[in-house]
Design an enzyme around this catalytic site. Structure first.
Site, mmCIF file in Angstrom:
data_model
loop_
_atom_site.group_PDB
_atom_site.id
_atom_site.type_symbol
_atom_site.label_atom_id
_atom_site.label_comp_id
_atom_site.label_asym_id
_atom_site.label_seq_id
_atom_site.Cartn_x
_atom_site.Cartn_y
_atom_site.Cartn_z
ATOM 1 N N CYS A 26 -7.223 1.878 -14.898
ATOM 2 C CA CYS A 26 -7.629 3.733 -13.855
ATOM 3 C C CYS A 26 -8.395 4.405 -14.888
ATOM 4 C CB CYS A 26 -6.021 3.737 -12.981
ATOM 5 S SG CYS A 26 -5.414 2.510 -12.139
ATOM 6 N N HIS A 74 -9.725 9.597 -10.316
ATOM 7 C CA HIS A 74 -8.952 8.715 -9.284
ATOM 8 C C HIS A 74 -8.907 8.503 -8.738
ATOM 9 C CE1 HIS A 74 -8.084 4.254 -9.953
ATOM 10 N NE2 HIS A 74 -6.842 4.751 -10.077
ATOM 11 N N ASN A 124 -8.399 0.848 -4.062
ATOM 12 C CA ASN A 124 -8.133 1.572 -5.238
ATOM 13 C C ASN A 124 -9.361 0.838 -5.875
ATOM 14 O OD1 ASN A 124 -7.273 2.253 -8.220
ATOM 15 N ND2 ASN A 124 -5.631 2.919 -7.604
HETATM 16 N N1 ACO Z 1 2.527 -2.982 5.183
HETATM 17 C C1 ACO Z 1 3.967 -3.273 5.943
HETATM 18 N N2 ACO Z 1 5.176 -3.090 5.053
HETATM 19 C C2 ACO Z 1 5.082 -2.866 3.732
HETATM 20 C C3 ACO Z 1 3.730 -3.051 2.764
HETATM 21 C C4 ACO Z 1 2.849 -3.180 3.399
HETATM 22 N N3 ACO Z 1 1.250 -2.927 2.875
HETATM 23 N N4 ACO Z 1 3.884 -2.966 1.741
HETATM 24 C C5 ACO Z 1 5.431 -2.850 1.896
HETATM 25 N N5 ACO Z 1 5.912 -3.065 2.688
HETATM 26 C C6 ACO Z 1 7.374 -2.006 3.599
HETATM 27 C C7 ACO Z 1 7.845 -2.764 2.228
HETATM 28 O O1 ACO Z 1 8.648 -4.165 2.065
HETATM 29 C C8 ACO Z 1 9.491 -1.921 2.517
HETATM 30 O O2 ACO Z 1 10.328 -2.606 3.251
HETATM 31 P P1 ACO Z 1 11.865 -2.466 4.022
HETATM 32 O O3 ACO Z 1 11.870 -1.275 3.999
HETATM 33 O O4 ACO Z 1 11.868 -3.825 4.854
HETATM 34 O O5 ACO Z 1 12.316 -2.682 2.557
HETATM 35 C C9 ACO Z 1 8.912 -0.731 2.762
HETATM 36 O O6 ACO Z 1 7.418 -0.826 3.349
HETATM 37 C C10 ACO Z 1 8.364 0.362 1.843
HETATM 38 O O7 ACO Z 1 8.124 0.063 1.113
HETATM 39 P P2 ACO Z 1 8.109 0.537 -0.453
HETATM 40 O O8 ACO Z 1 7.498 -0.267 -1.595
HETATM 41 O O9 ACO Z 1 9.535 2.027 -0.653
HETATM 42 O O10 ACO Z 1 7.298 2.136 0.319
HETATM 43 P P3 ACO Z 1 6.747 3.092 -0.679
HETATM 44 O O11 ACO Z 1 6.396 4.339 0.889
HETATM 45 O O12 ACO Z 1 7.461 3.741 -1.591
HETATM 46 O O13 ACO Z 1 5.256 3.171 -0.744
HETATM 47 C C11 ACO Z 1 3.482 2.913 -2.053
HETATM 48 C C12 ACO Z 1 5.011 2.392 -1.573
HETATM 49 C C13 ACO Z 1 2.217 3.228 -1.184
HETATM 50 C C14 ACO Z 1 2.601 1.893 -2.513
HETATM 51 C C15 ACO Z 1 4.013 4.488 -2.734
HETATM 52 O O14 ACO Z 1 5.074 3.976 -3.557
HETATM 53 C C16 ACO Z 1 2.669 4.771 -3.403
HETATM 54 O O15 ACO Z 1 2.213 4.931 -2.954
HETATM 55 N N6 ACO Z 1 3.548 5.006 -4.727
HETATM 56 C C17 ACO Z 1 1.708 5.832 -5.393
HETATM 57 C C18 ACO Z 1 1.202 4.201 -6.201
HETATM 58 C C19 ACO Z 1 -0.276 3.678 -6.259
HETATM 59 O O16 ACO Z 1 -0.759 5.027 -5.379
HETATM 60 N N7 ACO Z 1 -0.427 2.860 -6.521
HETATM 61 C C20 ACO Z 1 -2.119 3.119 -7.024
HETATM 62 C C21 ACO Z 1 -2.624 2.221 -8.015
HETATM 63 S S1 ACO Z 1 -2.250 2.611 -9.432
HETATM 64 C C22 ACO Z 1 -3.023 4.101 -10.182
HETATM 65 O O17 ACO Z 1 -4.192 3.650 -9.644
HETATM 66 C C23 ACO Z 1 -2.222 4.989 -10.644
#
Ligand code: ACO
Length: 348
Positions: free
Chosen positions: A114, A275, A305
């Protein structure tokens, strides 16, 4: 000593639009979950066979080159940033050189995920400053859709990423105080495995929790196995919360570093182009820096992204929309796998 300036910028996104609802055909997800967590409404996916990381980069490059009022033949160096190259090797730089009919110029491929475009811009800036090159093409392009797990197992990663490309042409300028004022690059490999695609790779899974079973043979056979596709270990891995926590610290830090270096403050920024990792991360950064809504450019809602392509796509779109005017202070900032992060401050 010269300063470098962005003489032209362009972007290309594939035609195929996939909304969050479209993804529910492949996995158990909802529009509400995706929008609430990431801000993404839709993304573009390249044509599976007709479009490549290089072909998208070429479309973006053509626009950047035309806007820089130059020609492909006049480009004297290529820097290509991607994590989704057409081939494991050689890199996309030489493919672009060939397809655009450029001279036998140097083509550098970089892998800073990224942060790739900001890293590439910084390298180009140094080459222009020393007078070594005068017309550098910097591209960021990604075709993520070919390697994501579109089943429910991969949903936490797959819904975030989209395909596209952005490009810029850097040229020298003698106008004092104009162009790229400074660039700032960082890395910390402590969390390298928290956002990664381990295979194909030469580690053999050394140090990883789920080290794969390799074929029982003396040499070779350790690139990628059918079992990896079955158990999902061949797909990208992301510890989303670890990424979030680090990103919201490092984005403001590296933007602050660029401002301090130039004796400026957040109030001086006309447009921050971060980004497009996640809308929630951008909003957090905006709040930390105390910037008004019109000072931050976000288009992740439309494209998801796009990793190395996200900064140049956003910059190009902001420029096309008239959000960047001559004399404006534009700040680029990125954070991504590695972890790596960086910023660039530009007087347009
Ligand atoms: N749709 C529905 N449910 C989902 C999905 C989806 N696409 N993906 C995960 N879930 C579920 C999981 O299975 C989990 O279910 P459970 O509680 O029954 O186990 C629940 O949602 C919560 O999952 P988490 O992974 O804990 O979700 P979180 O609230 O952390 O959100 C996310 C995940 C969006 C990735 C968050 O951690 C985040 O925003 N992180 C930042 C990462 C990011 O933005 N990366 C970008 C790429 S890297 C970069 O560019 C730097």
């Amino acid at each position: 000593m010269f300063q470098s300036k962005i003489a032209g910028i362009g972007h290309y996104v594939p035609k195929n639009v996939y909304t969050n609802n479209d993804l529910t055909r492949f996995m158990d997800t909802t529009d509400e979950w995706i929008q609430e967590r990431t801000g993404i409404k839709e993304r573009r996916y390249a044509d599976r066979l007709e479009e490549t990381t290089t072909s998208m980069a070429i479309e973006a490059a053509k626009i950047a080159i035309e806007r820089a009022k130059t020609t492909a033949k006049d480009i004297d160096f290529i820097i290509f940033a991607t994590l989704s190259p057409d081939y494991y090797f050689p890199g996309c730089g030489v493919l672009l050189q060939r397809e655009m009919g450029m001279g036998e110029i140097g083509a550098l491929d970089i892998r800073n995920q990224c942060s790739g475009f900001v890293y590439a811009l910084s390298i180009a800036d140094q080459f222009i400053k020393t007078g070594m090159y005068k017309n550098i093409l910097v591209v960021g392009s990604e075709k993520h859709s070919f390697a994501l797990d579109f089943s429910t197992r991969g949903r936490a990663v797959s819904v975030i990423f989209g395909d596209g490309a952005g490009a810029a042409v850097l040229q020298p300028t003698t106008e004092t105080g104009k162009g790229i004022l400074s660039t700032h690059l960082h890395s910390d490999g402590a969390d390298a495995e928290k956002l990664a695609m381990y295979y194909p790779g030469a580690s053999g899974g050394k140090g990883l929790e789920n080290r794969p079973e390799w074929p029982d043979q003396e040499l070779g056979g350790m690139f990628v196995t059918p079992k990896m596709l079955e158990d999902g270990s061949a797909f990208p891995y992301m510890d989303g919360q670890a990424v979030f926590k680090k990103a919201v610290v490092k984005f403001p830090e590296v933007i602050g570093e660029a401002l301090a270096k130039n004796e400026l403050t957040p109030a001086d920024i006309d447009l921050l182009v971060p980004h497009q990792a996640n809308l929630r991360i951008s909003q957090f950064v905006q709040k930390t820096l105390g910037l008004a809504d019109d000072k931050v450019f976000n288009n992740i809602q439309k494209y998801g992204n796009t990793t190395a392509a996200s900064v140049p796509i956003a910059l190009s779109e902001a420029w096309e929309e008239g959000r960047i005017k001559e004399g404006d202070l534009v700040c680029l900032a990125a954070f991504g796998a590695g972890f790596t992060w960086g910023s660039a401050l530009i007087r347009w």
